[in-house]
Design a protein around this motif. Structure first.
Motif, PDB file in Angstrom:
ATOM      1  N   SER A 169       0.832  -1.209   0.000  1.00 19.13           N
ATOM      2  CA  SER A 169       0.000   0.000   0.000  1.00 19.13           C
ATOM      3  C   SER A 169       0.861   1.252   0.000  1.00 19.13           C
ATOM      4  O   SER A 169       0.546   2.246  -0.675  1.00 19.13           O
ATOM      5  CB  SER A 169      -0.935   0.003   1.212  1.00 19.13           C
ATOM      6  OG  SER A 169      -1.821  -1.093   1.169  1.00 19.13           O
ATOM      7  N   MET A 192      -8.887   5.805  -8.336  1.00 15.85           N
ATOM      8  CA  MET A 192      -8.513   4.650  -7.512  1.00 15.85           C
ATOM      9  C   MET A 192      -9.750   4.012  -6.898  1.00 15.85           C
ATOM     10  O   MET A 192     -10.603   4.703  -6.317  1.00 15.85           O
ATOM     11  CB  MET A 192      -7.540   5.079  -6.413  1.00 15.85           C
ATOM     12  CG  MET A 192      -7.274   4.007  -5.366  1.00 15.85           C
ATOM     13  SD  MET A 192      -6.010   4.490  -4.188  1.00 15.85           S
ATOM     14  CE  MET A 192      -4.540   4.170  -5.157  1.00 15.85           C
ATOM     15  N   ASP A 194     -10.798   2.049  -3.944  1.00 13.38           N
ATOM     16  CA  ASP A 194     -10.277   1.798  -2.604  1.00 13.38           C
ATOM     17  C   ASP A 194     -11.315   0.994  -1.823  1.00 13.38           C
ATOM     18  O   ASP A 194     -12.312   1.540  -1.350  1.00 13.38           O
ATOM     19  CB  ASP A 194      -9.988   3.135  -1.929  1.00 13.38           C
ATOM     20  CG  ASP A 194      -9.356   2.977  -0.556  1.00 13.38           C
ATOM     21  OD1 ASP A 194      -9.064   1.841  -0.165  1.00 13.38           O
ATOM     22  OD2 ASP A 194      -9.163   4.003   0.125  1.00 13.38           O
ATOM     23  N   GLU A 198      -8.404   2.992   2.713  1.00 17.06           N
ATOM     24  CA  GLU A 198      -7.037   3.173   3.198  1.00 17.06           C
ATOM     25  C   GLU A 198      -6.362   4.445   2.685  1.00 17.06           C
ATOM     26  O   GLU A 198      -5.452   4.962   3.328  1.00 17.06           O
ATOM     27  CB  GLU A 198      -6.161   1.984   2.772  1.00 17.06           C
ATOM     28  CG  GLU A 198      -6.585   0.643   3.327  1.00 17.06           C
ATOM     29  CD  GLU A 198      -5.720  -0.490   2.795  1.00 17.06           C
ATOM     30  OE1 GLU A 198      -4.743  -0.188   2.080  1.00 17.06           O
ATOM     31  OE2 GLU A 198      -6.016  -1.658   3.085  1.00 17.06           O
ATOM     32  N   TYR A 199      -6.784   4.950   1.525  1.00 13.74           N
ATOM     33  CA  TYR A 199      -5.983   5.958   0.844  1.00 13.74           C
ATOM     34  C   TYR A 199      -6.500   7.388   0.996  1.00 13.74           C
ATOM     35  O   TYR A 199      -5.855   8.314   0.506  1.00 13.74           O
ATOM     36  CB  TYR A 199      -5.903   5.613  -0.654  1.00 13.74           C
ATOM     37  CG  TYR A 199      -5.073   4.388  -0.916  1.00 13.74           C
ATOM     38  CD1 TYR A 199      -3.708   4.478  -1.114  1.00 13.74           C
ATOM     39  CD2 TYR A 199      -5.660   3.125  -0.955  1.00 13.74           C
ATOM     40  CE1 TYR A 199      -2.938   3.355  -1.335  1.00 13.74           C
ATOM     41  CE2 TYR A 199      -4.901   1.996  -1.184  1.00 13.74           C
ATOM     42  CZ  TYR A 199      -3.540   2.115  -1.369  1.00 13.74           C
ATOM     43  OH  TYR A 199      -2.789   0.990  -1.592  1.00 13.74           O
ATOM     44  N   VAL A 414     -10.470   9.239  -5.443  1.00 12.21           N
ATOM     45  CA  VAL A 414     -10.531   8.004  -4.663  1.00 12.21           C
ATOM     46  C   VAL A 414     -11.999   7.635  -4.481  1.00 12.21           C
ATOM     47  O   VAL A 414     -12.767   8.394  -3.876  1.00 12.21           O
ATOM     48  CB  VAL A 414      -9.850   8.175  -3.288  1.00 12.21           C
ATOM     49  CG1 VAL A 414     -10.014   6.894  -2.460  1.00 12.21           C
ATOM     50  CG2 VAL A 414      -8.375   8.516  -3.448  1.00 12.21           C
ATOM     51  N   ASP A 416     -14.077   5.416  -2.499  1.00 15.08           N
ATOM     52  CA  ASP A 416     -14.051   4.584  -1.297  1.00 15.08           C
ATOM     53  C   ASP A 416     -15.272   3.661  -1.331  1.00 15.08           C
ATOM     54  O   ASP A 416     -16.394   4.095  -1.099  1.00 15.08           O
ATOM     55  CB  ASP A 416     -14.075   5.481  -0.060  1.00 15.08           C
ATOM     56  CG  ASP A 416     -13.901   4.708   1.236  1.00 15.08           C
ATOM     57  OD1 ASP A 416     -14.170   3.489   1.243  1.00 15.08           O
ATOM     58  OD2 ASP A 416     -13.512   5.317   2.241  1.00 15.08           O
ATOM     59  N   GLU A 460      -7.305  -1.578  -6.273  1.00 21.18           N
ATOM     60  CA  GLU A 460      -6.820  -2.186  -5.036  1.00 21.18           C
ATOM     61  C   GLU A 460      -7.582  -3.478  -4.736  1.00 21.18           C
ATOM     62  O   GLU A 460      -8.743  -3.624  -5.115  1.00 21.18           O
ATOM     63  CB  GLU A 460      -6.994  -1.200  -3.872  1.00 21.18           C
ATOM     64  CG  GLU A 460      -5.714  -0.510  -3.445  1.00 21.18           C
ATOM     65  CD  GLU A 460      -4.812  -1.428  -2.635  1.00 21.18           C
ATOM     66  OE1 GLU A 460      -5.186  -2.588  -2.382  1.00 21.18           O
ATOM     67  OE2 GLU A 460      -3.710  -0.995  -2.269  1.00 21.18           O
ATOM     68  N   PRO A 574      -0.933   5.303   3.647  1.00 17.73           N
ATOM     69  CA  PRO A 574      -2.236   4.611   3.719  1.00 17.73           C
ATOM     70  C   PRO A 574      -2.521   4.107   5.117  1.00 17.73           C
ATOM     71  O   PRO A 574      -1.596   3.803   5.894  1.00 17.73           O
ATOM     72  CB  PRO A 574      -2.067   3.457   2.718  1.00 17.73           C
ATOM     73  CG  PRO A 574      -0.982   3.892   1.799  1.00 17.73           C
ATOM     74  CD  PRO A 574      -0.041   4.716   2.626  1.00 17.73           C
TER      75      PRO A 574
END
Length: 624
Positions: A169, A192, A194, A198-199, A414, A416, A460, A574
């Motif tokens: 990560s 991303m 996720d 985490e990011y 991101v 999530d 991810e 992360p």
């Protein structure tokens, strides 16, 4: 520097890209000096050079010792000989340019030389070139930067693999930070997926963070994640809404009804680029799924009075509640009507029958109705400004959705997905990826398209949704992206701790690998089989890599390299670090807020646990 200083021995055997030699007597000490710097001879992973005229062939030492003796030479091995096996990987030309691949092969008797650190600097590239991005430095050679070719990294796809705790990560965060540097790449575009949230903290300064249940008070400035149901194609809509159909007839009934609703919506609210002649059931046209569900529910479960005047559909026999009000249900809230039970008595004035031609969609409609009522599915079925009214009118269209995801002022987005219900996670990921792919595919000749401004999609925990032999929606879309995305400016970065669970077809399309520590032999074999180069000796080092150390190999690097990845600052990493059980640093100086080495709080607040659990939000800001 004379050639004698770097001389290792002569080529004794050539088999394809594998070269075997016997170390010279001068090299048998195992240690030589070049320009005042000491080098150990015979280190696995070290580079060698074979001069051929004005050019040189380069290779990597893969085996040393008895196992390196070719089968054809076993009977002729002299006592005391030290053998070495080399895998050829490319050649350096007279103009100083290094190129992967071989235009010629060595012959018996050609000299083999150790490559010095000075030569490696010339081969690995120059940091001042804008298409090279630095992610760390060569292990045991701090002066040589680890440079990645951005052109090859994005469009030829990549994979970051490593066992849990290997620094995977952190490596991804370092790569994203380097690629989203606004001074170097002011128009970079990265999205991303996720899965565990985490990011957000790691990329907060350069990313928009979308979450199903955003914390409005969070310093991360989370935004609501909405994926409109009407932007899904019909297969995705069915998987998320109706589940499986018992037969093709039922599926076709729903298909025709969705087509009709979209057609009616388009007639009332025309959309540029769409017409009733070209409209398909997969077209992203807003319509009311709540009205669709209500109408199908009535046709499936509705009853009517047999002897009363008028059309049966106009004389639905609704049950009465305690106040005498008809329970007609509420389409917008997903509340179904309740009908009188069938009363099939001959000549009875209140004989009640089912509607003629009742549908066989009971199970599917009960499932969809429950999802329309449960708030955790609102990000799809009630997507805020993208939620259509009964006629199909929306406050916001696809353009604003795409602008938020891939057209904002920040380079990184991101998504999530930690709050997505598990039963629809794979289909949701597949829908997001398909929306992105189709948007850039059809916009390929526009300034916002992928050809003019490429997009990197970071996936991810890819083993969760890419391990089903392309039966799932996500697998089908990713297969299309890795095979065709390059032409339209769409790159993929596959991130996984279990590469053996990812479909080999997807993994084989990755041109660059960041391989961190991999302890499992099955995972290592999948990486080895996916590589275009014959680098078994190099990949055999994967179990002994240090945390944060990676072997980078493939198209984005000139030579495979063992690299120490430079991690981001501690406050921008992360949220995946291992908790520290016992920290030797005094607690007032420690970065670790807890552990077993310090006393517990006098009155720990366990109400916060239930609050965070019920809110489905870890409340990062509350951690001191």
């Amino acid at each position: 520097m004379s050639n004698r200083e770097t001389y290792l021995g002569d080529v004794q055997d050539v088999s394809g890209t594998t070269v075997s030699l016997v170390l010279s007597k001068n090299s048998m000490t195992g240690f030589i000096y070049i320009d005042g710097q000491g080098y150990r001879v015979g280190q696995i992973g070290s580079f060698v050079r074979i001069p051929i005229g004005f050019d040189s062939l380069f290779g990597i030492i893969s085996q040393v010792g008895a196992s390196a003796v070719p089968e054809s030479k076993i009977e002729d091995v002299a006592s005391g000989d030290k053998w070495m096996k080399i895998q050829l990987i490319g050649e350096g030309q007279r103009n100083g340019v290094f190129a992967r691949g071989l235009s010629q092969y060595p012959t018996i008797g050609d000299e083999v030389h150790l490559v010095s650190e000075k030569e490696l600097k010339d081969i690995y590239g120059q940091p001042d070139k804008p298409y090279f991005v630095r992610v760390g430095h060569i292990s045991n050679a701090d002066s040589i930067p680890a440079l990645i070719d951005v052109n090859k990294l994005v469009t030829r796809h990549s994979a970051v693999v490593g066992t849990t705790g290997s620094g995977k990560s952190t490596t991804v965060a370092s790569i994203i930070n380097a690629l989203s540097d606004s001074h170097r790449y002011p128009a970079s575009r990265i999205i991303m997926l996720d899965l565990h949230g985490e990011y957000g903290r790691a990329l907060k300064d350069r990313a928009n963070i979308y979450k199903i249940n955003p914390d409005k008070s969070s310093a991360l400035k989370e935004k609501g994640l909405h994926i409109p149901f009407w932007a899904l194609n019909f297969d995705e809509l069915c998987e998320i809404s109706f589940g499986d159909f018992s037969n093709e007839k039922d599926r076709n009934i729903v298909l025709e009804r969705v087509q009709r609703y979209k057609n009616d919506s388009l007639l009332k609210f025309p959309k540029k680029g769409a017409s009733t002649d070209t409209l398909s059931v997969d077209s992203p046209i807003p319509f009311s799924i709540h009205n669709l569900w209500h109408d199908l529910y009535v046709e499936t479960f509705g009853t009517y009075y047999n002897k009363k005047a008028g059309r049966p559909i106009d004389n639905l026999a609704y049950e009465l509640d305690a106040n005498g009000q008809e329970l007609k249900g509420n389409a917008a809230q997903g509340i179904p009507p309740i009908f009188k039970n069938v009363k099939n008595e001959k000549d009875d004035d209140e004989k009640i029958n089912y509607l003629p031609g009742s549908l066989n969609l009971g199970r599917q409609l009960l499932l969809l109705g429950s999802k329309l009522r449960i708030p955790r599915y609102d990000f799809i079925f009630k997507p805020n400004d993208w939620n259509p009214d009964g006629d199909g009118k929306v406050a916001a269209d696809l353009d604003s959705l795409l602008k938020g995801w891939i057209g904002s002022e920040k380079p990184v987005t991101v998504l999530d997905l930690s709050g997505v219900p598990p039963d629809i996670l794979q289909t949701t990921i597949g829908a997001v990826l398909r929306i992105l792919y189709e948007a850039l595919f059809w916009a390929r000749n526009l300034s916002q398209g992928g050809r003019h401004r490429p997009l990197l999609i970071v996936m991810e925990e890819a083993h969760i949704y890419l391990n089903d032999d392309f039966k799932g929606m996500a697998s089908k879309v990713v297969q299309r992206i890795v095979k065709e995305g390059r032409k339209y400016g769409i790159g993929a970065m596959i991130v996984s701790q279990r590469p053996s669970e990812i479909n080999p077809t997807i993994l084989s399309q990755c041109g660059t690998f960041f391989a961190l520590r991999l302890s499992n032999s099955t995972d290592r074999s999948h990486i080895t089989s996916a590589l275009s180069d014959n680098l078994d000796g190099l990949t055999s080092m994967l179990p002994i890599l240090k945390t944060g150390e990676a072997i980078i190999l493939g198209e984005a690097v000139k030579l495979p390299m063992r690299t120490s990845i430079v991690p981001p600052p501690k406050n921008a990493r992360p949220d995946s670090q291992d908790p520290i059980i016992y920290d030797e640093i005094p607690s007032e100086e420690s970065q670790n807020p807890g552990g077993w080495g310090i006393a517990m709080e006098a009155s720990p607040n366990y109400e916060e646990i239930s609050e965070a659990w019920r809110a489905q939000n870890p409340k990062i800001d509350k951690v001191k």
